[in-house]
Motif scaffolding. Sequence first.
Motif, PDB file in Angstrom:
ATOM      1  N   GLN A 197     -14.407-143.460 -54.906  1.00 47.59           N
ATOM      2  CA  GLN A 197     -15.580-142.653 -54.590  1.00 47.59           C
ATOM      3  C   GLN A 197     -15.742-142.595 -53.077  1.00 47.59           C
ATOM      4  OE1 GLN A 197     -19.486-144.200 -55.605  1.00 47.59           O
ATOM      5  NE2 GLN A 197     -20.278-142.133 -55.995  1.00 47.59           N
ATOM      6  N   ASN A 198     -15.617-141.397 -52.543  1.00 45.85           N
ATOM      7  CA  ASN A 198     -15.968-141.192 -51.142  1.00 45.85           C
ATOM      8  C   ASN A 198     -17.493-141.130 -51.047  1.00 45.85           C
ATOM      9  OD1 ASN A 198     -13.200-140.885 -50.983  1.00 45.85           O
ATOM     10  ND2 ASN A 198     -13.340-139.291 -49.443  1.00 45.85           N
ATOM     11  N   SER A 199     -18.006-141.486 -49.892  1.00 45.40           N
ATOM     12  CA  SER A 199     -19.447-141.600 -49.704  1.00 45.40           C
ATOM     13  C   SER A 199     -20.175-140.321 -50.105  1.00 45.40           C
ATOM     14  CB  SER A 199     -19.735-141.927 -48.235  1.00 45.40           C
ATOM     15  OG  SER A 199     -21.131-142.074 -48.028  1.00 45.40           O
ATOM     16  N   GLY A 200     -21.153-140.451 -51.004  1.00 46.15           N
ATOM     17  CA  GLY A 200     -21.966-139.309 -51.393  1.00 46.15           C
ATOM     18  C   GLY A 200     -21.288-138.328 -52.322  1.00 46.15           C
ATOM     19  N   ARG A 201     -20.147-138.719 -52.879  1.00 46.66           N
ATOM     20  CA  ARG A 201     -19.411-137.801 -53.756  1.00 46.66           C
ATOM     21  C   ARG A 201     -19.268-138.382 -55.159  1.00 46.66           C
ATOM     22  NH1 ARG A 201     -16.509-134.460 -50.233  1.00 46.66           N
ATOM     23  NH2 ARG A 201     -16.160-133.126 -52.055  1.00 46.66           N
ATOM     24  N   GLY A 202     -18.710-137.568 -56.052  1.00 47.33           N
ATOM     25  CA  GLY A 202     -18.410-138.073 -57.388  1.00 47.33           C
ATOM     26  C   GLY A 202     -17.175-138.950 -57.392  1.00 47.33           C
ATOM     27  N   LEU A 203     -16.946-139.624 -58.514  1.00 44.50           N
ATOM     28  CA  LEU A 203     -15.779-140.500 -58.617  1.00 44.50           C
ATOM     29  C   LEU A 203     -14.546-139.697 -58.991  1.00 44.50           C
ATOM     30  CD1 LEU A 203     -18.267-142.459 -59.040  1.00 44.50           C
ATOM     31  CD2 LEU A 203     -16.641-143.925 -60.254  1.00 44.50           C
ATOM     32  N   VAL A 204     -13.403-140.164 -58.516  1.00 47.71           N
ATOM     33  CA  VAL A 204     -12.122-139.545 -58.823  1.00 47.71           C
ATOM     34  C   VAL A 204     -11.222-140.576 -59.482  1.00 47.71           C
ATOM     35  CG1 VAL A 204     -10.069-138.454 -57.859  1.00 47.71           C
ATOM     36  CG2 VAL A 204     -12.318-137.913 -56.909  1.00 47.71           C
ATOM     37  N   HIS A 205     -10.642-140.203 -60.600  1.00 42.82           N
ATOM     38  CA  HIS A 205      -9.758-141.117 -61.332  1.00 42.82           C
ATOM     39  C   HIS A 205      -8.464-141.338 -60.554  1.00 42.82           C
ATOM     40  CE1 HIS A 205      -6.678-142.014 -64.464  1.00 42.82           C
ATOM     41  NE2 HIS A 205      -7.631-142.832 -64.864  1.00 42.82           N
ATOM     42  N   LEU A 206      -8.055-142.597 -60.470  1.00 40.65           N
ATOM     43  CA  LEU A 206      -6.811-142.935 -59.782  1.00 40.65           C
ATOM     44  C   LEU A 206      -5.697-143.274 -60.764  1.00 40.65           C
ATOM     45  CD1 LEU A 206      -8.155-145.207 -56.905  1.00 40.65           C
ATOM     46  CD2 LEU A 206      -7.463-142.813 -56.756  1.00 40.65           C
ATOM     47  N   ILE A 207      -5.961-144.183 -61.674  1.00 45.97           N
ATOM     48  CA  ILE A 207      -4.886-144.681 -62.528  1.00 45.97           C
ATOM     49  C   ILE A 207      -5.487-145.363 -63.752  1.00 45.97           C
ATOM     50  CG2 ILE A 207      -4.675-146.955 -61.445  1.00 45.97           C
ATOM     51  CD1 ILE A 207      -1.588-146.416 -61.413  1.00 45.97           C
ATOM     52  N   LEU A 208      -4.797-145.274 -64.867  1.00 50.87           N
ATOM     53  CA  LEU A 208      -5.195-145.917 -66.124  1.00 50.87           C
ATOM     54  C   LEU A 208      -4.058-146.822 -66.571  1.00 50.87           C
ATOM     55  CD1 LEU A 208      -6.775-144.188 -69.239  1.00 50.87           C
ATOM     56  CD2 LEU A 208      -4.802-145.689 -69.487  1.00 50.87           C
ATOM     57  N   ILE A 209      -4.379-148.044 -66.936  1.00 51.72           N
ATOM     58  CA  ILE A 209      -3.374-148.973 -67.460  1.00 51.72           C
ATOM     59  C   ILE A 209      -3.858-149.469 -68.825  1.00 51.72           C
ATOM     60  CG2 ILE A 209      -4.379-150.962 -66.206  1.00 51.72           C
ATOM     61  CD1 ILE A 209      -1.398-151.930 -65.863  1.00 51.72           C
ATOM     62  N   ARG A 210      -2.981-149.414 -69.804  1.00 57.86           N
ATOM     63  CA  ARG A 210      -3.350-149.785 -71.165  1.00 57.86           C
ATOM     64  C   ARG A 210      -3.150-151.276 -71.374  1.00 57.86           C
ATOM     65  NH1 ARG A 210      -4.656-145.180 -73.408  1.00 57.86           N
ATOM     66  NH2 ARG A 210      -3.643-143.280 -72.660  1.00 57.86           N
ATOM     67  N   SER A 211      -3.757-151.786 -72.433  1.00 55.10           N
ATOM     68  CA  SER A 211      -3.768-153.242 -72.644  1.00 55.10           C
ATOM     69  C   SER A 211      -2.369-153.808 -72.892  1.00 55.10           C
ATOM     70  CB  SER A 211      -4.686-153.591 -73.818  1.00 55.10           C
ATOM     71  OG  SER A 211      -4.236-152.954 -74.994  1.00 55.10           O
ATOM     72  N   ASN A 212      -1.426-152.959 -73.297  1.00 56.11           N
ATOM     73  CA  ASN A 212      -0.070-153.448 -73.542  1.00 56.11           C
ATOM     74  C   ASN A 212       0.856-153.230 -72.344  1.00 56.11           C
ATOM     75  OD1 ASN A 212       0.138-150.701 -73.689  1.00 56.11           O
ATOM     76  ND2 ASN A 212       1.291-150.647 -75.609  1.00 56.11           N
ATOM     77  N   GLU A 213       0.280-152.800 -71.217  1.00 56.09           N
ATOM     78  CA  GLU A 213       1.053-152.603 -69.989  1.00 56.09           C
ATOM     79  C   GLU A 213       0.697-153.705 -68.996  1.00 56.09           C
ATOM     80  OE1 GLU A 213      -0.405-148.531 -69.371  1.00 56.09           O
ATOM     81  OE2 GLU A 213       1.671-147.846 -69.643  1.00 56.09           O
ATOM     82  N   ARG A 214       1.632-154.040 -68.141  1.00 55.31           N
ATOM     83  CA  ARG A 214       1.409-155.108 -67.164  1.00 55.31           C
ATOM     84  C   ARG A 214       1.349-154.586 -65.738  1.00 55.31           C
ATOM     85  NH1 ARG A 214      -0.595-156.614 -70.561  1.00 55.31           N
ATOM     86  NH2 ARG A 214      -0.071-158.220 -72.084  1.00 55.31           N
ATOM     87  N   GLU A 215       2.009-153.457 -65.493  1.00 52.69           N
ATOM     88  CA  GLU A 215       2.039-152.932 -64.130  1.00 52.69           C
ATOM     89  C   GLU A 215       2.241-151.430 -64.189  1.00 52.69           C
ATOM     90  OE1 GLU A 215       4.264-155.335 -61.332  1.00 52.69           O
ATOM     91  OE2 GLU A 215       5.012-153.531 -60.348  1.00 52.69           O
TER      92      GLU A 215
END
Lengths: 114, 112
Positions: free
Chosen positions: B37-55
């Motif tokens: 989230q940049n100041s005063g802005r909405g959030l932007v998705h970066l990355i999703l990791i699932r429970s069966n993933e490690r990296e």
Amino acid sequence: SQTIHQWPATLVQPVGSPLSLECTVEGTSNPNLYWYRQAAGRGLQLLFYSVGIGQISSEVPQNLSASRPQDRQFILSSKKLLLSDSGFYLCAWTPGGQGQETQYFGPGTRLLVL
Amino acid sequence: SQQGEEDPQALSIQEGENATMNCSYKTSINNLQWYRQNSGRGLVHLILIRSNEREKHSGRLRVTLDTSKKSSSLLITASRAADTASYFCATAVDTGRRALTFGSGTRLQVQP
């Protein structure tokens, strides 16, 4: 492509006045919709979410209410604003379904209650 | 208390250095996500990791997940002044609740 709109961008309201914030999504059908509030320098507090027209889940007892009159429209309202309602209000959507995938956020509405 | 807690709350580094942010959570999850989230802005998705993933990697971002420790880390390599923002982790839990729970965030300042 999908787009999410929020308005107004900024709002200054006196204590005791009503509130209506609107969020609309374009380019998708049957999205899950969310309202969050963020205090200055803090994290997000989930207020309401909706998985369909007329279906509202309330997360925290508030001076606020939400409605979803149309598939891609989500409205946050209050009959009488309190000072503590000041904050940054964010709307978000996810594709219909489990609602646990990527969330797409609108630009937000900054509300100052005086 | 919050499901996700970021650490540190604030981080200041020089351009070119790496930035590491951590997130701890309390209950079992389906996935964990990082947002910016940049100041005063909405959030932007970066990355999703699932429970069966490690990296997972995405450009200069590297996310790790350790479900045994209920923790995740976000590494930004070769940081730039434009990386200055707040970073939040969000967890999806297997309770039928169709929502994420966001942490309180880490404020990153990258000095040019």
